[in-house]
Design a protein around this motif. Sequence first.
Motif, PDB file in Angstrom:
ATOM      1  N   GLN A 178       0.831  -1.206   0.000  1.00  0.00           N
ATOM      2  CA  GLN A 178       0.000   0.000   0.000  1.00  0.00           C
ATOM      3  C   GLN A 178       0.868   1.259   0.000  1.00  0.00           C
ATOM      4  O   GLN A 178       0.585   2.222  -0.721  1.00  0.00           O
ATOM      5  CB  GLN A 178      -0.936   0.006   1.211  1.00  0.00           C
ATOM      6  N   TRP A 179       1.922   1.257   0.804  1.00  0.00           N
ATOM      7  CA  TRP A 179       2.823   2.413   0.867  1.00  0.00           C
ATOM      8  C   TRP A 179       3.485   2.644  -0.497  1.00  0.00           C
ATOM      9  O   TRP A 179       3.606   3.777  -0.948  1.00  0.00           O
ATOM     10  CB  TRP A 179       3.874   2.229   1.941  1.00  0.00           C
ATOM     11  N   LEU A 180       3.937   1.564  -1.128  1.00  0.00           N
ATOM     12  CA  LEU A 180       4.575   1.694  -2.439  1.00  0.00           C
ATOM     13  C   LEU A 180       3.596   2.266  -3.453  1.00  0.00           C
ATOM     14  O   LEU A 180       3.966   3.103  -4.284  1.00  0.00           O
ATOM     15  CB  LEU A 180       5.120   0.343  -2.908  1.00  0.00           C
ATOM     16  N   SER A 181       2.361   1.833  -3.388  1.00  0.00           N
ATOM     17  CA  SER A 181       1.329   2.352  -4.284  1.00  0.00           C
ATOM     18  C   SER A 181       1.116   3.840  -4.034  1.00  0.00           C
ATOM     19  O   SER A 181       1.037   4.642  -4.986  1.00  0.00           O
ATOM     20  CB  SER A 181       0.024   1.585  -4.078  1.00  0.00           C
ATOM     21  N   MET A 182       1.028   4.224  -2.766  1.00  0.00           N
ATOM     22  CA  MET A 182       0.834   5.635  -2.423  1.00  0.00           C
ATOM     23  C   MET A 182       2.017   6.478  -2.901  1.00  0.00           C
ATOM     24  O   MET A 182       1.828   7.581  -3.436  1.00  0.00           O
ATOM     25  CB  MET A 182       0.648   5.802  -0.909  1.00  0.00           C
TER      26      MET A 182
END
Length: 133
Positions: free
Chosen positions: A80-84
Amino acid sequence: RKERMLSALVKEHQLNQAALKEENEARRKAAVASVEVVSHHLTEAVNEGVAEVFLTQKQLDKEAKALQASTQRFSKQTTQWLSMIGQFNTSLKELGDFQNWAKTIEWDMKNIASALEYVSKVDARAAAQAPPP
Protein backbone atom coordinates in the motif's frame (compact mmCIF):
# COMPACT_ATOMS: atom_id res chain seq x y z
CA ARG A 1 24.40 -93.19 65.27
CA LYS A 2 25.99 -92.52 61.91
CA GLU A 3 22.60 -92.58 60.32
CA ARG A 4 21.38 -90.00 62.76
CA MET A 5 24.37 -87.83 62.10
CA LEU A 6 23.94 -88.24 58.39
CA SER A 7 20.24 -87.60 58.74
CA ALA A 8 20.97 -84.55 60.88
CA LEU A 9 23.50 -83.29 58.34
CA VAL A 10 21.01 -83.80 55.50
CA LYS A 11 18.32 -82.04 57.51
CA GLU A 12 20.69 -79.19 58.36
CA HIS A 13 21.72 -78.97 54.71
CA GLN A 14 18.05 -78.87 53.65
CA LEU A 15 17.32 -76.16 56.21
CA ASN A 16 20.32 -74.16 54.99
CA GLN A 17 19.16 -74.62 51.40
CA ALA A 18 15.64 -73.50 52.31
CA ALA A 19 17.05 -70.47 54.17
CA LEU A 20 19.25 -69.62 51.17
CA LYS A 21 16.26 -70.00 48.85
CA GLU A 22 14.22 -67.68 51.06
CA GLU A 23 17.06 -65.20 51.25
CA ASN A 24 17.59 -65.39 47.47
CA GLU A 25 13.85 -64.96 46.90
CA ALA A 26 13.79 -61.93 49.22
CA ARG A 27 16.80 -60.42 47.42
CA ARG A 28 15.19 -61.14 44.04
CA LYS A 29 11.97 -59.43 45.17
CA ALA A 30 13.98 -56.45 46.50
CA ALA A 31 15.93 -56.23 43.22
CA VAL A 32 12.71 -56.40 41.18
CA ALA A 33 11.16 -53.70 43.38
CA SER A 34 14.28 -51.53 42.97
CA VAL A 35 14.23 -52.03 39.21
CA GLU A 36 10.53 -51.11 39.17
CA VAL A 37 11.24 -47.92 41.15
CA VAL A 38 14.16 -46.96 38.88
CA SER A 39 12.10 -47.80 35.79
CA HIS A 40 9.20 -45.69 37.10
CA HIS A 41 11.50 -42.73 37.80
CA LEU A 42 13.18 -43.01 34.41
CA THR A 43 9.81 -43.25 32.64
CA GLU A 44 8.53 -40.28 34.62
CA ALA A 45 11.62 -38.23 33.75
CA VAL A 46 11.33 -39.12 30.07
CA ASN A 47 7.60 -38.35 30.07
CA GLU A 48 8.23 -34.96 31.71
CA GLY A 49 10.86 -34.19 29.07
CA VAL A 50 8.49 -35.26 26.30
CA ALA A 51 5.70 -33.14 27.78
CA GLU A 52 8.03 -30.14 28.01
CA VAL A 53 9.18 -30.62 24.41
CA PHE A 54 5.54 -30.94 23.31
CA LEU A 55 4.57 -27.71 25.10
CA THR A 56 7.60 -25.90 23.68
CA GLN A 57 6.74 -27.13 20.17
CA LYS A 58 3.16 -25.99 20.64
CA GLN A 59 4.36 -22.53 21.75
CA LEU A 60 6.77 -22.33 18.79
CA ASP A 61 3.94 -23.22 16.39
CA LYS A 62 1.77 -20.50 17.92
CA GLU A 63 4.56 -17.92 17.64
CA ALA A 64 5.34 -18.99 14.06
CA LYS A 65 1.68 -18.48 13.08
CA ALA A 66 1.66 -15.05 14.74
CA LEU A 67 4.90 -14.13 12.95
CA GLN A 68 3.48 -15.29 9.63
CA ALA A 69 0.35 -13.16 10.18
CA SER A 70 2.50 -10.14 11.09
CA THR A 71 4.64 -10.68 8.01
CA GLN A 72 1.56 -10.81 5.79
CA ARG A 73 0.20 -7.60 7.35
CA PHE A 74 3.58 -5.90 6.91
CA SER A 75 3.78 -7.05 3.29
CA LYS A 76 0.28 -5.74 2.57
CA GLN A 77 1.06 -2.43 4.28
CA THR A 78 4.34 -2.11 2.36
CA THR A 79 2.49 -2.71 -0.92
CA GLN A 80 0.00 0.00 0.00
CA TRP A 81 2.82 2.41 0.87
CA LEU A 82 4.58 1.69 -2.44
CA SER A 83 1.33 2.35 -4.28
CA MET A 84 0.83 5.64 -2.42
CA ILE A 85 4.42 6.70 -3.18
CA GLY A 86 3.88 5.86 -6.86
CA GLN A 87 0.71 7.97 -6.91
CA PHE A 88 2.54 10.79 -5.13
CA ASN A 89 5.36 10.67 -7.69
CA THR A 90 2.84 10.74 -10.53
CA SER A 91 1.13 13.75 -8.93
CA LEU A 92 4.48 15.52 -8.57
CA LYS A 93 5.24 14.87 -12.24
CA GLU A 94 1.84 16.20 -13.24
CA LEU A 95 2.39 19.27 -11.06
CA GLY A 96 5.80 19.78 -12.63
CA ASP A 97 4.26 19.38 -16.10
CA PHE A 98 1.54 21.91 -15.17
CA GLN A 99 4.11 24.40 -13.87
CA ASN A 100 6.13 23.99 -17.05
CA TRP A 101 2.98 24.48 -19.13
CA ALA A 102 2.05 27.58 -17.07
CA LYS A 103 5.54 29.06 -17.56
CA THR A 104 5.36 28.37 -21.27
CA ILE A 105 1.94 30.03 -21.51
CA GLU A 106 3.21 32.99 -19.44
CA TRP A 107 6.23 33.39 -21.75
CA ASP A 108 4.00 33.14 -24.84
CA MET A 109 1.59 35.75 -23.37
CA LYS A 110 4.50 38.11 -22.61
CA ASN A 111 5.75 37.72 -26.17
CA ILE A 112 2.26 38.38 -27.53
CA ALA A 113 1.86 41.40 -25.21
CA SER A 114 5.25 42.74 -26.33
CA ALA A 115 4.32 42.22 -29.97
CA LEU A 116 0.97 43.95 -29.49
CA GLU A 117 2.65 46.83 -27.66
CA TYR A 118 5.18 47.16 -30.45
CA VAL A 119 2.44 47.09 -33.09
CA SER A 120 0.48 49.66 -31.09
CA LYS A 121 3.53 51.99 -30.91
CA VAL A 122 4.27 51.57 -34.61
CA ASP A 123 0.63 52.32 -35.45
CA ALA A 124 0.68 55.38 -33.17
CA ARG A 125 3.84 56.74 -34.86
CA ALA A 126 2.46 56.04 -38.29
CA ALA A 127 -0.75 57.84 -37.42
CA ALA A 128 1.18 60.79 -36.07
CA GLN A 129 3.30 61.08 -39.19
CA ALA A 130 0.51 60.57 -41.67
CA PRO A 131 -0.96 63.67 -43.28
CA PRO A 132 -4.50 64.52 -42.27
CA PRO A 133 -7.08 63.45 -44.78
